[in-house]
Design a protein around this motif. Structure first.
Motif, PDB file in Angstrom:
ATOM      1  N   VAL A 119      -5.219   4.130  -0.673  1.00 31.68           N
ATOM      2  CA  VAL A 119      -4.009   4.175  -2.305  1.00 31.68           C
ATOM      3  C   VAL A 119      -4.711   5.109  -2.315  1.00 31.68           C
ATOM      4  O   VAL A 119      -5.581   4.743  -3.273  1.00 31.68           O
ATOM      5  N   PRO A 120      -3.706   6.152  -3.194  1.00 27.11           N
ATOM      6  CA  PRO A 120      -5.275   6.971  -3.976  1.00 27.11           C
ATOM      7  C   PRO A 120      -5.882   6.106  -5.151  1.00 27.11           C
ATOM      8  O   PRO A 120      -5.055   5.656  -5.559  1.00 27.11           O
ATOM      9  N   ALA A 121      -6.478   6.363  -5.578  1.00 29.70           N
ATOM     10  CA  ALA A 121      -7.323   5.810  -6.484  1.00 29.70           C
ATOM     11  C   ALA A 121      -8.367   6.449  -7.547  1.00 29.70           C
ATOM     12  O   ALA A 121      -8.752   7.546  -7.213  1.00 29.70           O
ATOM     13  N   LEU A 122      -7.985   6.829  -9.435  1.00 30.33           N
ATOM     14  CA  LEU A 122      -8.562   6.993 -10.303  1.00 30.33           C
ATOM     15  C   LEU A 122     -10.098   6.223 -10.805  1.00 30.33           C
ATOM     16  O   LEU A 122      -9.272   4.740 -10.899  1.00 30.33           O
TER      17      LEU A 122
ATOM     18  N   THR B  51       0.534  -1.029   0.274  1.00 30.61           N
ATOM     19  CA  THR B  51       0.183   0.265  -0.233  1.00 30.61           C
ATOM     20  C   THR B  51       1.030   1.359  -0.296  1.00 30.61           C
ATOM     21  O   THR B  51       0.621   2.218  -0.419  1.00 30.61           O
ATOM     22  N   ASP B  52       1.791   1.351   0.036  1.00 29.18           N
ATOM     23  CA  ASP B  52       2.915   2.684   0.152  1.00 29.18           C
ATOM     24  C   ASP B  52       3.869   2.772  -1.045  1.00 29.18           C
ATOM     25  O   ASP B  52       4.014   3.791  -1.830  1.00 29.18           O
ATOM     26  N   THR B  53       3.753   1.324  -1.567  1.00 26.26           N
ATOM     27  CA  THR B  53       4.644   0.963  -2.491  1.00 26.26           C
ATOM     28  C   THR B  53       3.631   1.894  -3.905  1.00 26.26           C
ATOM     29  O   THR B  53       4.876   2.412  -4.804  1.00 26.26           O
ATOM     30  N   ILE B  54       2.937   1.342  -4.168  1.00 23.24           N
ATOM     31  CA  ILE B  54       1.751   1.884  -5.182  1.00 23.24           C
ATOM     32  C   ILE B  54       1.532   3.228  -5.199  1.00 23.24           C
ATOM     33  O   ILE B  54       0.624   3.280  -4.081  1.00 23.24           O
ATOM     34  N   ALA B  55       1.386   3.846  -6.138  1.00 26.00           N
ATOM     35  CA  ALA B  55       0.745   5.231  -6.117  1.00 26.00           C
ATOM     36  C   ALA B  55       0.067   5.453  -6.083  1.00 26.00           C
ATOM     37  O   ALA B  55      -0.326   6.624  -5.437  1.00 26.00           O
ATOM     38  N   LEU B  56      -0.651   5.179  -7.486  1.00 21.34           N
ATOM     39  CA  LEU B  56      -1.889   5.736  -8.133  1.00 21.34           C
ATOM     40  C   LEU B  56      -2.518   4.226  -7.983  1.00 21.34           C
ATOM     41  O   LEU B  56      -1.833   3.129  -8.688  1.00 21.34           O
ATOM     42  N   MET B  57      -3.830   3.846  -8.196  1.00 21.19           N
ATOM     43  CA  MET B  57      -4.995   2.563  -8.702  1.00 21.19           C
ATOM     44  C   MET B  57      -5.439   3.354  -9.901  1.00 21.19           C
ATOM     45  O   MET B  57      -6.128   4.732  -8.986  1.00 21.19           O
ATOM     46  N   VAL B  58      -5.820   2.730 -11.080  1.00 20.48           N
ATOM     47  CA  VAL B  58      -6.616   3.709 -11.861  1.00 20.48           C
ATOM     48  C   VAL B  58      -7.484   2.551 -12.402  1.00 20.48           C
ATOM     49  O   VAL B  58      -6.711   1.003 -12.712  1.00 20.48           O
ATOM     50  N   ASN B  59      -9.040   3.132 -12.723  1.00 27.94           N
ATOM     51  CA  ASN B  59      -9.794   2.070 -12.885  1.00 27.94           C
ATOM     52  C   ASN B  59     -10.220   1.137 -11.772  1.00 27.94           C
ATOM     53  O   ASN B  59     -10.802  -0.251 -12.489  1.00 27.94           O
ATOM     54  N   CYS B  60      -9.346   1.259 -10.251  1.00 30.52           N
ATOM     55  CA  CYS B  60     -10.292   0.524  -9.779  1.00 30.52           C
ATOM     56  C   CYS B  60      -9.579   1.034  -8.051  1.00 30.52           C
ATOM     57  O   CYS B  60      -9.314   2.037  -8.078  1.00 30.52           O
ATOM     58  N   ARG B  61      -9.651   0.323  -6.790  1.00 32.20           N
ATOM     59  CA  ARG B  61      -9.285   1.446  -5.287  1.00 32.20           C
ATOM     60  C   ARG B  61      -9.107   0.102  -4.358  1.00 32.20           C
ATOM     61  O   ARG B  61     -10.013  -0.860  -4.786  1.00 32.20           O
ATOM     62  N   GLU B  62      -8.703   0.381  -3.431  1.00 32.91           N
ATOM     63  CA  GLU B  62      -7.666  -0.425  -2.960  1.00 32.91           C
ATOM     64  C   GLU B  62      -8.908  -0.411  -1.887  1.00 32.91           C
ATOM     65  O   GLU B  62      -9.665   0.452  -1.288  1.00 32.91           O
ATOM     66  N   ALA B  63      -9.633  -2.086  -1.417  1.00 32.89           N
ATOM     67  CA  ALA B  63     -10.346  -1.965  -0.048  1.00 32.89           C
ATOM     68  C   ALA B  63     -10.413  -1.057   0.495  1.00 32.89           C
ATOM     69  O   ALA B  63     -11.440  -0.791   1.538  1.00 32.89           O
TER      70      ALA B  63
ATOM     71  N   VAL C  38     -10.675   8.294  -3.156  1.00 37.39           N
ATOM     72  CA  VAL C  38     -10.434   8.620  -4.050  1.00 37.39           C
ATOM     73  C   VAL C  38     -11.322   9.332  -5.213  1.00 37.39           C
ATOM     74  O   VAL C  38     -12.021  10.025  -4.769  1.00 37.39           O
ATOM     75  N   GLU C  39     -10.626   9.375  -6.054  1.00 32.59           N
ATOM     76  CA  GLU C  39     -11.546  10.395  -7.171  1.00 32.59           C
ATOM     77  C   GLU C  39     -11.905  10.128  -7.911  1.00 32.59           C
ATOM     78  O   GLU C  39     -11.188   8.988  -8.703  1.00 32.59           O
ATOM     79  N   GLU C  40     -13.598  10.395  -8.505  1.00 36.17           N
ATOM     80  CA  GLU C  40     -14.117  10.187  -9.587  1.00 36.17           C
ATOM     81  C   GLU C  40     -14.165  10.368 -10.687  1.00 36.17           C
ATOM     82  O   GLU C  40     -14.700  11.993 -10.932  1.00 36.17           O
TER      83      GLU C  40
END
Lengths: 337, 337
Positions: free
Chosen positions: A157-160, A141-153, A324-326
């Motif tokens: 992690v920041p997500a789009l 969760t610290d290694t991944i900078a961003l989730m794209v088209n998904c979110r971390e449970a 999480v950004e929609e």
């Protein structure tokens, strides 16, 4: 491939200047030197075919100008590649290269990320080919900078993600605004997107003071439609239009492929689109939605937009989202409504 | 991202052995040492979380375990990504990572290749998203190891291309074998594929002792069909079926999207597929061809196969082709013929 490289040392020796001066002339415009020195160094570098060795620089700086992407899921949606392409295009403008690691079903995410890290990327993103909630190992969760088209449970992690609920609401409101009152929804099975879109479908009905007919609101069951199994779209529609009772005057489809089958089924039942039944959908699948007869009104998935935003975020032009950004869909109006 | 790495030196110091021994234990099974030494080294490496630094190794060896791909052309064909995915999958089995450089129209190929080379890839391939003949600068014909889905104009570079002429022949022979004798061909405009497929179409007629009706054999003109312009497919078909004269009993389409429009036009003319007119096509576009009504008989493009072959060639499991290797299409028989 030629391995003999012209080094900055070669250029420095030839011109009787320091390597630091050569480095400044070639890579750092803010280091002061005479225009003439800078010009001589650049001219010789050009003449000798000097190529900056990013790998050597990476060894000194601890990273290469690479962004790693762990991409999950088989691409059944052709437009999902839009995420990767627009992401890559924006990264390149920032001097970064993308390495995509395509995860297969049984692959171990931690092992994949460890493999990517061996190439010393600046950042790693995680992308899903359809909208999902992903449980990452805590170590990542610290290694991944961003989730794209998904979110971390745990939303750690920041997500789009696509704004599914808003999209469901918008397309339903569009059908209602055209006077349709008996809207069926052939939703996709078992997806995060499906339940959020259903909420939006209900929102729009509620705002119009209406109740959807639950008989026509197929829950997100796995039986209805799958890219890998025979579809039940045709038989559902046949059932709805067979009896003498109330019939839908619009069908909202889970994606453009469901809409294609819906057209087929309505045609077999002798019904006209949109005269008898309006049809709308989600996806705006490349070259299909526009060429159906009549052309299909559909909510365009924001894949390109998510890729662009991710690229801007990873190359430092834009801040990462706090959580999480929609990202909104776009209503593409055609002749089916 | 953590930058503190455990090095082979760290392991060597802790165990009182040489770096060379550590390197042998971890990376070279053919270097002799006792099983006990090898085991102790591996156990400590595991405990300390040693990750081989590919970048450091790359500096010593002159390359990173990377293959670069210069990918040309906008992906209007969703399945073109199959080339990249299957290529990548096979490379990864060989311990190689793929970096794709997406060329845009005005990009300079030499500059792109120079940029890729800065990351010290082992090999560079050139892929086109549709079948093309590419004129590479002379400086690059030694640098590019393989052309995929395209050929170099002077055939100076090994190449994998789809067997277009054989595909045109096979699908036409299939229509003839089903008793169709008046086959129209709505070919794609201005493509290498188009003229080769037309040759195959003529081959099959010739072998059957027949002449195609040139009225229905639309030359590869840009007016007929484009992904970016209104299509003329419908009006062509309407013309053919309007008069009292001879009409086609089969229509071969340039791709599955043309076939979709052909279905629409035939339906509007009150004609049944395949009862009145058989329809066949090229591509086998994901999830479309199978879901048309009736499902479409089409020649599946060998994109995945080309990617797989390229991957095997670049990871050394298979020899590069001497010149140009044609990869066959697959006839996918469905209910439209």
């Amino acid at each position: 491939m030629t391995r003999s490289r012209v080094s900055m040392q070669d250029i420095a020796t030839r011109l009787g200047v320091s390597v630091k001066t050569v480095s400044g002339a070639l890579h750092n415009p803010s280091i002061r030197m005479s225009d003439e020195t800078r010009h001589r160094i650049r001219a010789l570098a050009n003449e000798l075919g000097y190529v900056p060795n990013l790998v050597a620089r990476g060894m000194r700086q601890g990273t290469l100008p690479i962004v790693g992407m762990v991409a999950e899921g088989v691409i059944t949606q052709p437009f999902a590649t839009e995420i990767v392409r627009s992401f890559d295009n924006v990264l390149r403008l920032g001097g970064l290269r993308l390495i995509v690691s395509n995860l297969r079903g049984r692959d171990d995410v931690e092992a994949e990320v460890a493999e990517l890290k061996r190439l010393m990327p600046q950042r790693i993103v995680y992308a899903s080919m359809y909208h999902r909630t992903v449980t990452l190992p805590a170590s990542l969760t610290d290694t991944i900078a961003l989730m794209v088209n998904c979110r971390e449970a745990s939303d750690a992690v920041p997500a789009l993600v696509p704004a599914e609920r808003a999209a469901g609401r918008m397309v339903t409101a569009h059908l209602l605004s055209r006077g349709r009152r008996r809207i069926a929804f052939l939703n996709l099975p078992g997806l995060v997107a499906a339940s959020l879109r259903e909420s939006g479908f209900r929102d729009a009905h509620g705002e119009a003071g209406l109740q959807p007919n639950e008989t026509w609101l197929r829950p997100a069951t796995a039986e209805l439609y799958s890219d890998r199994a025979p579809s039940l779209v045709g038989s559902h529609i046949a059932d709805w239009f067979a009896g003498a009772g109330e019939r839908p005057d619009a069908i909202l489809c889970g994606n453009d492929r469901v809409a294609l089958e819906t057209y087929n089924a309505l045609r077999r039942a002798g019904l006209d689109v949109p005269g008898d039944v309006a049809v709308a959908s989600f996806d705006n699948q490349v070259e299909i939605a526009a060429r159906l007869d009549p052309p299909l009104t559909t909510m365009a998935l924001p894949h390109r937009e998510m890729g662009r935003l991710a690229g801007e975020m990873l190359s430092g032009q834009r801040a990462l989202p706090a959580t999480v950004e929609e990202v909104p869909f776009r209503l593409v109006e055609r002749a089916s409504v």
